[in-house]
Design a protein around this motif. Structure first.
Motif, mmCIF file in Angstrom:
data_model
loop_
_atom_site.group_PDB
_atom_site.id
_atom_site.type_symbol
_atom_site.label_atom_id
_atom_site.label_comp_id
_atom_site.label_asym_id
_atom_site.label_seq_id
_atom_site.Cartn_x
_atom_site.Cartn_y
_atom_site.Cartn_z
ATOM 1 N N THR A 11 0.791 -1.219 0.000
ATOM 2 C CA THR A 11 0.000 0.000 0.000
ATOM 3 C C THR A 11 0.825 1.271 0.000
ATOM 4 O OG1 THR A 11 -0.166 -0.096 2.396
ATOM 5 C CG2 THR A 11 -1.947 -1.117 1.131
ATOM 6 N N THR A 12 2.127 1.172 0.205
ATOM 7 C CA THR A 12 2.925 2.390 0.247
ATOM 8 C C THR A 12 4.033 2.361 -0.794
ATOM 9 O OG1 THR A 12 4.551 1.607 1.864
ATOM 10 C CG2 THR A 12 2.513 2.596 2.744
ATOM 11 N N LEU A 13 4.428 3.545 -1.195
ATOM 12 C CA LEU A 13 5.530 3.701 -2.141
ATOM 13 C C LEU A 13 6.798 3.053 -1.591
ATOM 14 C CD1 LEU A 13 6.699 4.963 -4.737
ATOM 15 C CD2 LEU A 13 7.000 7.078 -3.456
ATOM 16 N N SER A 14 7.080 3.254 -0.320
ATOM 17 C CA SER A 14 8.302 2.703 0.263
ATOM 18 C C SER A 14 8.289 1.174 0.263
ATOM 19 C CB SER A 14 8.545 3.249 1.671
ATOM 20 O OG SER A 14 7.486 2.912 2.526
ATOM 21 N N GLN A 15 7.128 0.549 0.474
ATOM 22 C CA GLN A 15 7.047 -0.913 0.432
ATOM 23 C C GLN A 15 7.368 -1.437 -0.964
ATOM 24 O OE1 GLN A 15 2.984 -1.212 1.919
ATOM 25 N NE2 GLN A 15 3.713 -2.482 3.616
ATOM 26 N N VAL A 16 6.804 -0.805 -1.975
ATOM 27 C CA VAL A 16 7.046 -1.236 -3.352
ATOM 28 C C VAL A 16 8.514 -1.011 -3.716
ATOM 29 C CG1 VAL A 16 6.497 -0.783 -5.780
ATOM 30 C CG2 VAL A 16 4.664 -0.969 -4.087
ATOM 31 N N MET A 17 9.067 0.145 -3.346
ATOM 32 C CA MET A 17 10.471 0.430 -3.657
ATOM 33 C C MET A 17 11.392 -0.580 -2.973
ATOM 34 S SD MET A 17 10.565 4.577 -3.673
ATOM 35 C CE MET A 17 12.313 4.644 -4.047
ATOM 36 N N LYS A 18 11.084 -0.974 -1.750
ATOM 37 C CA LYS A 18 11.898 -1.965 -1.030
ATOM 38 C C LYS A 18 11.866 -3.308 -1.755
ATOM 39 C CE LYS A 18 12.407 -4.128 3.531
ATOM 40 N NZ LYS A 18 12.253 -5.530 3.181
ATOM 41 N N THR A 19 10.677 -3.742 -2.161
ATOM 42 C CA THR A 19 10.554 -5.016 -2.867
ATOM 43 C C THR A 19 11.262 -4.964 -4.220
ATOM 44 O OG1 THR A 19 8.473 -5.470 -1.749
ATOM 45 C CG2 THR A 19 8.904 -6.706 -3.767
ATOM 46 N N PHE A 102 6.149 12.727 -22.670
ATOM 47 C CA PHE A 102 7.130 11.654 -22.783
ATOM 48 C C PHE A 102 6.524 10.341 -22.271
ATOM 49 C CE2 PHE A 102 10.721 9.037 -21.694
ATOM 50 C CZ PHE A 102 11.685 9.343 -22.640
ATOM 51 N N LEU A 103 5.914 10.378 -21.090
ATOM 52 C CA LEU A 103 5.322 9.170 -20.504
ATOM 53 C C LEU A 103 4.243 8.572 -21.391
ATOM 54 C CD1 LEU A 103 4.885 9.765 -16.678
ATOM 55 C CD2 LEU A 103 6.400 8.157 -17.810
ATOM 56 N N ARG A 104 3.388 9.411 -21.950
ATOM 57 C CA ARG A 104 2.306 8.911 -22.802
ATOM 58 C C ARG A 104 2.830 8.194 -24.041
ATOM 59 N NH1 ARG A 104 -0.107 13.804 -21.233
ATOM 60 N NH2 ARG A 104 0.569 14.842 -23.132
ATOM 61 N N GLU A 105 4.050 8.500 -24.455
ATOM 62 C CA GLU A 105 4.617 7.895 -25.664
ATOM 63 C C GLU A 105 5.393 6.606 -25.398
ATOM 64 O OE1 GLU A 105 6.832 10.917 -27.734
ATOM 65 O OE2 GLU A 105 5.071 12.185 -27.981
ATOM 66 N N ILE A 106 5.620 6.268 -24.129
ATOM 67 C CA ILE A 106 6.334 5.028 -23.804
ATOM 68 C C ILE A 106 5.376 3.851 -23.988
ATOM 69 C CG2 ILE A 106 7.537 3.690 -22.026
ATOM 70 C CD1 ILE A 106 8.323 6.315 -20.683
ATOM 71 N N PRO A 107 5.788 2.825 -24.749
ATOM 72 C CA PRO A 107 4.933 1.638 -24.890
ATOM 73 C C PRO A 107 4.741 0.948 -23.536
ATOM 74 C CG PRO A 107 6.753 1.598 -26.472
ATOM 75 C CD PRO A 107 7.008 2.737 -25.541
ATOM 76 N N ILE A 108 3.576 0.336 -23.361
ATOM 77 C CA ILE A 108 3.255 -0.369 -22.118
ATOM 78 C C ILE A 108 3.123 -1.851 -22.420
ATOM 79 C CG2 ILE A 108 1.551 -0.650 -20.275
ATOM 80 C CD1 ILE A 108 0.773 2.311 -20.800
ATOM 81 N N LEU A 109 3.834 -2.668 -21.638
ATOM 82 C CA LEU A 109 3.752 -4.120 -21.737
ATOM 83 C C LEU A 109 3.712 -4.644 -20.306
ATOM 84 C CD1 LEU A 109 3.776 -6.672 -23.486
ATOM 85 C CD2 LEU A 109 6.275 -6.614 -23.368
ATOM 86 N N GLU A 110 2.525 -4.652 -19.706
ATOM 87 C CA GLU A 110 2.381 -5.050 -18.301
ATOM 88 C C GLU A 110 2.948 -6.449 -18.090
ATOM 89 O OE1 GLU A 110 0.926 -3.599 -15.416
ATOM 90 O OE2 GLU A 110 0.921 -1.704 -16.475
ATOM 91 N N SER A 111 3.737 -6.611 -17.024
ATOM 92 C CA SER A 111 4.386 -7.873 -16.708
ATOM 93 C C SER A 111 3.854 -8.415 -15.383
ATOM 94 C CB SER A 111 5.899 -7.655 -16.605
ATOM 95 O OG SER A 111 6.529 -8.812 -16.126
ATOM 96 N N ASP A 112 3.440 -9.681 -15.390
ATOM 97 C CA ASP A 112 2.987 -10.330 -14.158
ATOM 98 C C ASP A 112 4.111 -10.482 -13.148
ATOM 99 O OD1 ASP A 112 0.408 -10.539 -15.087
ATOM 100 O OD2 ASP A 112 0.665 -12.583 -15.838
ATOM 101 N N GLU A 113 5.344 -10.354 -13.606
ATOM 102 C CA GLU A 113 6.504 -10.467 -12.712
ATOM 103 C C GLU A 113 6.430 -9.474 -11.559
ATOM 104 O OE1 GLU A 113 11.359 -9.851 -12.961
ATOM 105 O OE2 GLU A 113 10.154 -9.688 -14.775
ATOM 106 N N PHE A 114 5.735 -8.366 -11.761
ATOM 107 C CA PHE A 114 5.702 -7.331 -10.749
ATOM 108 C C PHE A 114 4.369 -7.263 -10.001
ATOM 109 C CE2 PHE A 114 8.843 -6.159 -13.912
ATOM 110 C CZ PHE A 114 9.962 -6.117 -13.096
ATOM 111 N N ASN A 115 3.583 -8.326 -10.067
ATOM 112 C CA ASN A 115 2.355 -8.419 -9.276
ATOM 113 C C ASN A 115 2.711 -9.015 -7.917
ATOM 114 O OD1 ASN A 115 0.809 -7.460 -11.352
ATOM 115 N ND2 ASN A 115 0.146 -9.459 -12.054
ATOM 116 N N PHE A 116 2.978 -8.133 -6.969
ATOM 117 C CA PHE A 116 3.282 -8.599 -5.604
ATOM 118 C C PHE A 116 2.588 -7.736 -4.594
ATOM 119 C CE2 PHE A 116 6.289 -5.170 -5.696
ATOM 120 C CZ PHE A 116 7.085 -5.341 -6.811
#
Length: 116
Positions: A11-19, A102-116
């Protein structure tokens, strides 16, 4: 795409950054004052087509709208992985429209690897 099964796990930015750090992702892609996107400790300037967004995490402050942030897990064409972090709302890390464009032009390819 968001995975509803994982919404409450981190639920927090710091938790995701740590993982992410535990998985070897600790460097950032950042846009400098010249509106150039660079990888931390690198001089390479990236174009949106040279990057892919693998996962997007959004964080909303319960009591303070200034706590809103988004973290993107990003990979470049050479396989380097990093993150782009931006606070959003009234105060963004990146003023002006260049960062958003810039962000809107980056292609998106969602990866299940980061579902935690």
């Amino acid at each position: 795409m968001e995975n509803p099964e994982n919404i409450d796990r981190m639920t927090t930015l710091s938790q995701v950054m740590k993982t992410l750090s535990e998985r070897g992702i600790h460097r950032e892609f950042r846009m400098n004052e010249k509106c150039e996107m660079k990888f931390e400790n690198s001089e390479k300037v990236y174009q949106p087509s040279e990057l892919t967004i693998l996962k997007t995490y959004r964080f909303e402050g319960d009591s303070n709208p200034d706590d809103n942030a988004v973290l993107y897990v990003v990979k470049d064409n050479s396989g380097n992985r990093g993150m782009i972090i931006d606070s959003y709302g009234a105060d963004s890390n990146y003023p002006g429209e260049e960062f958003d464009k810039f962000l809107r032009e980056i292609p998106i390819l969602e990866s299940d690897e980061f579902n935690f």
